[in-house]
Design a protein around this motif. Structure first.
Motif, mmCIF file in Angstrom:
data_model
loop_
_atom_site.group_PDB
_atom_site.id
_atom_site.type_symbol
_atom_site.label_atom_id
_atom_site.label_comp_id
_atom_site.label_asym_id
_atom_site.label_seq_id
_atom_site.Cartn_x
_atom_site.Cartn_y
_atom_site.Cartn_z
ATOM 1 N N ASP A 102 0.802 -1.223 0.000
ATOM 2 C CA ASP A 102 0.000 0.000 0.000
ATOM 3 C C ASP A 102 0.837 1.277 0.000
ATOM 4 O OD1 ASP A 102 -2.297 -1.569 0.120
ATOM 5 O OD2 ASP A 102 -2.277 -1.596 2.320
ATOM 6 N N ALA A 103 2.159 1.154 0.144
ATOM 7 C CA ALA A 103 2.998 2.345 0.305
ATOM 8 C C ALA A 103 3.290 3.051 -1.017
ATOM 9 C CB ALA A 103 4.306 1.971 0.988
ATOM 10 N N LYS A 104 3.559 2.296 -2.075
ATOM 11 C CA LYS A 104 3.882 2.850 -3.394
ATOM 12 C C LYS A 104 5.003 3.899 -3.306
ATOM 13 C CE LYS A 104 -0.752 2.091 -5.264
ATOM 14 N NZ LYS A 104 -1.256 1.376 -4.067
ATOM 15 N N PRO A 105 6.176 3.515 -2.815
ATOM 16 C CA PRO A 105 7.265 4.487 -2.663
ATOM 17 C C PRO A 105 7.840 4.918 -4.004
ATOM 18 C CG PRO A 105 8.079 2.281 -2.275
ATOM 19 C CD PRO A 105 6.592 2.144 -2.447
ATOM 20 N N GLU A 106 8.303 6.152 -4.054
ATOM 21 C CA GLU A 106 9.094 6.620 -5.189
ATOM 22 C C GLU A 106 10.533 6.157 -4.964
ATOM 23 O OE1 GLU A 106 8.823 10.807 -5.766
ATOM 24 O OE2 GLU A 106 6.634 10.849 -5.549
ATOM 25 N N MET A 107 11.097 5.430 -5.914
ATOM 26 C CA MET A 107 12.430 4.862 -5.773
ATOM 27 C C MET A 107 13.352 5.428 -6.851
ATOM 28 S SD MET A 107 12.017 2.677 -3.198
ATOM 29 C CE MET A 107 13.545 1.751 -3.317
ATOM 30 N N HIS A 108 14.578 5.769 -6.461
ATOM 31 C CA HIS A 108 15.562 6.296 -7.399
ATOM 32 C C HIS A 108 16.926 5.680 -7.099
ATOM 33 C CE1 HIS A 108 12.813 9.385 -8.903
ATOM 34 N NE2 HIS A 108 12.443 9.554 -7.637
ATOM 35 N N TRP A 109 17.648 5.355 -8.159
ATOM 36 C CA TRP A 109 18.998 4.812 -8.004
ATOM 37 C C TRP A 109 19.906 5.850 -7.368
ATOM 38 C CZ3 TRP A 109 22.154 0.997 -7.466
ATOM 39 C CH2 TRP A 109 23.526 1.177 -7.684
ATOM 40 N N GLY A 110 20.760 5.365 -6.441
ATOM 41 C CA GLY A 110 21.702 6.244 -5.778
ATOM 42 C C GLY A 110 23.137 5.964 -6.179
ATOM 43 N N HIS A 111 23.740 4.910 -5.585
ATOM 44 C CA HIS A 111 25.145 4.629 -5.841
ATOM 45 C C HIS A 111 25.493 3.254 -5.286
ATOM 46 C CE1 HIS A 111 24.856 6.448 -1.815
ATOM 47 N NE2 HIS A 111 25.857 5.642 -1.479
ATOM 48 N N TRP A 112 26.699 2.801 -5.573
ATOM 49 C CA TRP A 112 27.259 1.598 -4.959
ATOM 50 C C TRP A 112 28.059 2.012 -3.734
ATOM 51 C CZ3 TRP A 112 25.524 -2.952 -6.545
ATOM 52 C CH2 TRP A 112 25.063 -3.086 -7.857
ATOM 53 N N GLU A 113 27.988 1.195 -2.679
ATOM 54 C CA GLU A 113 28.735 1.513 -1.457
ATOM 55 C C GLU A 113 29.097 0.225 -0.725
ATOM 56 O OE1 GLU A 113 27.975 3.893 2.741
ATOM 57 O OE2 GLU A 113 27.039 4.640 0.902
ATOM 58 N N MET A 114 30.314 0.167 -0.195
ATOM 59 C CA MET A 114 30.719 -0.954 0.652
ATOM 60 C C MET A 114 30.118 -0.754 2.036
ATOM 61 S SD MET A 114 32.447 -3.127 -1.092
ATOM 62 C CE MET A 114 33.119 -4.120 0.257
ATOM 63 N N TYR A 115 29.365 -1.755 2.495
ATOM 64 C CA TYR A 115 28.769 -1.676 3.828
ATOM 65 C C TYR A 115 28.658 -3.090 4.386
ATOM 66 C CZ TYR A 115 25.852 -0.302 7.717
ATOM 67 O OH TYR A 115 25.383 -0.081 8.991
ATOM 68 N N GLY A 116 29.118 -3.277 5.612
ATOM 69 C CA GLY A 116 29.094 -4.606 6.200
ATOM 70 C C GLY A 116 30.007 -5.578 5.496
ATOM 71 N N GLY A 117 31.072 -5.059 4.877
ATOM 72 C CA GLY A 117 32.033 -5.911 4.202
ATOM 73 C C GLY A 117 31.612 -6.380 2.822
ATOM 74 N N ARG A 118 30.488 -5.850 2.297
ATOM 75 C CA ARG A 118 30.020 -6.256 0.978
ATOM 76 C C ARG A 118 29.556 -5.043 0.193
ATOM 77 N NH1 ARG A 118 25.983 -11.288 1.272
ATOM 78 N NH2 ARG A 118 26.367 -11.111 -0.969
ATOM 79 N N GLN A 119 29.554 -5.160 -1.113
ATOM 80 C CA GLN A 119 29.083 -4.075 -1.966
ATOM 81 C C GLN A 119 27.565 -4.032 -1.965
ATOM 82 O OE1 GLN A 119 30.729 -2.315 -5.935
ATOM 83 N NE2 GLN A 119 29.486 -4.102 -6.481
ATOM 84 N N ARG A 120 27.007 -2.864 -1.694
ATOM 85 C CA ARG A 120 25.562 -2.696 -1.613
ATOM 86 C C ARG A 120 25.072 -1.735 -2.692
ATOM 87 N NH1 ARG A 120 24.566 -6.920 1.893
ATOM 88 N NH2 ARG A 120 25.945 -6.745 3.709
ATOM 89 N N ALA A 121 23.878 -2.003 -3.165
ATOM 90 C CA ALA A 121 23.201 -1.078 -4.072
ATOM 91 C C ALA A 121 22.341 -0.147 -3.227
ATOM 92 C CB ALA A 121 22.333 -1.850 -5.063
ATOM 93 N N VAL A 122 22.573 1.159 -3.331
ATOM 94 C CA VAL A 122 21.878 2.137 -2.493
ATOM 95 C C VAL A 122 20.837 2.877 -3.330
ATOM 96 C CG1 VAL A 122 22.132 4.117 -0.954
ATOM 97 C CG2 VAL A 122 23.964 2.400 -1.103
#
Length: 256
Positions: A102-122
């Protein structure tokens, strides 16, 4: 990646087994007591006010909880006093608020970032009114005539979500309430939640490990540091459900 995210959210809400964990909350406030004139005093820095442990139980598809320990004392009750704050939703409600059907969020690509020892999609997200169910509650603001005013508002939220690009699981969630009305006495509300792998009954699940919430009103500010520990399986299997609301209370809020 977003398709994997929304699939993960649905499995998170409906696919977990019954289990128990301990929620340990350390509360900090700048409240410094009441002056001789009867008005509350606030310092510039936060100080630790109390620590309580709540046993979270997921039985028969419902979330239950009870306070087990306050400041090291078993059987005590956690009460939200002047200058303190309670919050809910860090475990499951926030995910539903932002990424639920029910939320229907607006989503936009941000960047790649290392977090928790792994590469994350932000990715960045936005959930606006009237869809948002991120509920802020303020109790109680004293009016000039002596009456106490309670306020509540379903705030729009912006933030960032850190994803595992292959599985769609959430590694970190940052939430900020935005566009708060000028007459609303809560001026700032921020939440950060970190997730990780947790073993329950010999199977691995991605669940919250820790969270930090920060809030500010006209005169006070608070920080709650929350740790989710000692996950263990409950005897029966069932479907897990969460409430869809986020509640933050100040001052003489209801007892936790």
């Amino acid at each position: 990646m977003l398709e994997r995210l929304f699939e993960y959210v649905q499995s998170y809400v409906h696919g977990l087994p019954n289990f128990i964990c301990d929620e340990v909350t350390r509360r900090y406030t700048n409240f410094a007591g009441v002056a001789a004139d009867g008005n509350p005093r606030y310092k510039k820095r936060l100080r630790h006010s109390d620590t309580f442990t709540r046993s979270l139980r997921f039985v028969g598809g419902a979330e239950e909880g009870s306070v087990e320990e306050v400041n090291g004392k078993r059987g005590a009750r956690a009460v939200t006093r002047q200058g303190q704050r309670i919050s809910a939703g860090e475990f499951g409600g926030d995910i539903v608020i932002i990424f639920g059907a029910d939320a229907k969020p607006e989503m936009h690509w941000g960047h790649w970032e290392m977090y928790g020892g792994r590469q994350r999609a932000v990715f960045s997200f936005f959930v606006g009114t009237p869809v948002s169910k991120f509920s802020l509650f303020n109790c109680c603001y004293q009016l000039p005539d002596g009456r106490e005013l309670q306020q509540s508002y379903n705030a729009p939220v912006r933030g960032l979500v850190y994803l595992d690009p292959s599985a769609g699981t959430i590694a970190r969630l940052l939430i900020r309430a935005v566009n708060l009305p000028p007459a609303f006495h809560i001026k700032e509300s921020n939440t950060a939640i970190d997730y990780g792998g947790v073993s329950i009954g010999g199977q691995m699940y991605t669940l919250p490990l820790r969270a930090v919430t920060f809030g500010r009103t006209d005169t006070q500010f608070n920080r709650n540091e929350i740790a989710f520990v000692k996950y263990r399986k409950f005897e029966a299997e069932s479907v897990l459900t969460f409430t869809h609301s986020k509640i933050i209370g100040y001052g003489a809020a209801p007892k936790k």
